[in-house]
Design an enzyme around this catalytic site. Sequence first.
Site, PDB file in Angstrom:
ATOM      1  N   SER A  74      15.846  22.817 -43.724  1.00  0.00           N
ATOM      2  CA  SER A  74      15.151  22.029 -44.835  1.00  0.00           C
ATOM      3  C   SER A  74      14.175  22.965 -45.685  1.00  0.00           C
ATOM      4  O   SER A  74      13.702  23.689 -45.105  1.00  0.00           O
ATOM      5  CB  SER A  74      14.090  20.743 -44.222  1.00  0.00           C
ATOM      6  OG  SER A  74      15.200  19.942 -43.400  1.00  0.00           O
TER       7      SER A  74
HETATM    8  N1  SAH Z   1      15.836  20.522 -38.953  1.00  0.00           N
HETATM    9  C1  SAH Z   1      16.828  21.267 -39.220  1.00  0.00           C
HETATM   10  C2  SAH Z   1      17.770  20.490 -40.181  1.00  0.00           C
HETATM   11  C3  SAH Z   1      19.194  20.704 -40.114  1.00  0.00           C
HETATM   12  S1  SAH Z   1      20.152  19.635 -41.025  1.00  0.00           S
HETATM   13  C4  SAH Z   1      16.597  22.521 -39.999  1.00  0.00           C
HETATM   14  O1  SAH Z   1      15.562  22.624 -40.915  1.00  0.00           O
HETATM   15  O2  SAH Z   1      17.248  23.543 -39.734  1.00  0.00           O
HETATM   16  C5  SAH Z   1      20.367  18.161 -39.951  1.00  0.00           C
HETATM   17  C6  SAH Z   1      21.193  18.367 -38.899  1.00  0.00           C
HETATM   18  O3  SAH Z   1      21.427  17.378 -38.302  1.00  0.00           O
HETATM   19  C7  SAH Z   1      22.544  18.980 -38.956  1.00  0.00           C
HETATM   20  O4  SAH Z   1      22.479  20.236 -38.323  1.00  0.00           O
HETATM   21  C8  SAH Z   1      23.506  18.290 -38.581  1.00  0.00           C
HETATM   22  O5  SAH Z   1      24.701  18.749 -37.801  1.00  0.00           O
HETATM   23  C9  SAH Z   1      22.670  17.419 -37.415  1.00  0.00           C
HETATM   24  N2  SAH Z   1      23.283  15.957 -37.166  1.00  0.00           N
HETATM   25  C10 SAH Z   1      23.778  15.131 -38.161  1.00  0.00           C
HETATM   26  N3  SAH Z   1      23.896  13.928 -37.188  1.00  0.00           N
HETATM   27  C11 SAH Z   1      23.761  14.330 -35.984  1.00  0.00           C
HETATM   28  C12 SAH Z   1      23.789  13.493 -34.819  1.00  0.00           C
HETATM   29  N4  SAH Z   1      24.163  12.283 -34.887  1.00  0.00           N
HETATM   30  N5  SAH Z   1      22.862  13.991 -33.819  1.00  0.00           N
HETATM   31  C13 SAH Z   1      22.466  15.088 -33.737  1.00  0.00           C
HETATM   32  N6  SAH Z   1      22.434  16.010 -34.851  1.00  0.00           N
HETATM   33  C14 SAH Z   1      23.113  15.686 -35.927  1.00  0.00           C
END
Ligand code: SAH
Length: 225
Positions: free
Chosen positions: A67
């Site tokens: 993000s």
């Molecule tokens: N906070 C992270 C955001 C990553 S994007 C950062 O700044 O790096 C969101 C993430 O949520 C992705 O890695 C995706 O694989 C994960 N995601 C999506 N659905 C999910 C679920 N049901 N359970 C766990 N993770 C999930």
Amino acid sequence: MKMTKEDRFFKERERMVREQIIGRGIKDERLIEAMKKVPRHKFVEEALESQAYGDHPLPIGFSQTISQPYMVALMTEGLCLQGTERVLEIGTGSGYQTAILAELAEKVFTVERVKQLADRAERLLRELRYKNIVVMVNDGSAGLPQFAPFDRIIVTAAAPTIPQVLLEQLVDSGIVVIPKGDRFSQDLLIVEKRGGKIYTTSKGGCVFVPLIGKFGWKENEVWDL
Ligand code: SAH
């Protein structure tokens, strides 16, 4: 004396915090210090290192993103962390948000559905010497009942609705921060549970990758990944 790469990143980080975080109204002093400290460039692949402190998200593989720094700050500020909380993060991704949370809370449970991302984040967080983080691979849309209840829950992927199970895993006076909306635009919601009632405020529009799982989007609804 010649500036090392780490010196350069340190300066970039100071500037990021000044312009993107303080400059946009983030006031929580502990959060500001955490964002000055956590080496964001280590959470992206080497080819993108030089863009790590830019004012935007970046790809981290598997169609996912780290993000934007300001979004991390805004969400974290919404959690009102004092240092004593048990926090659940859903969507570990790069682990950057996880590290910020670990600086500000007592214990962080983070869950990621893509095993490769979880493994990479776990390795890096260990290398950075965080001792108060538990990384799990699972569908986090159902929370982590085995570690509940949580004082705070942060969802870093977009949900079509606020999963009821997450509210059930939250203590009274707890807070959930979650982007809720359709696939391509959401509202960043701050949800507070007080005396069994739910109070919701919006921090404005945002765009996140989808929360995929039992209480999120179904895999076959997400055709653009
Ligand atoms: N906070 C992270 C955001 C990553 S994007 C950062 O700044 O790096 C969101 C993430 O949520 C992705 O890695 C995706 O694989 C994960 N995601 C999506 N659905 C999910 C679920 N049901 N359970 C766990 N993770 C999930």
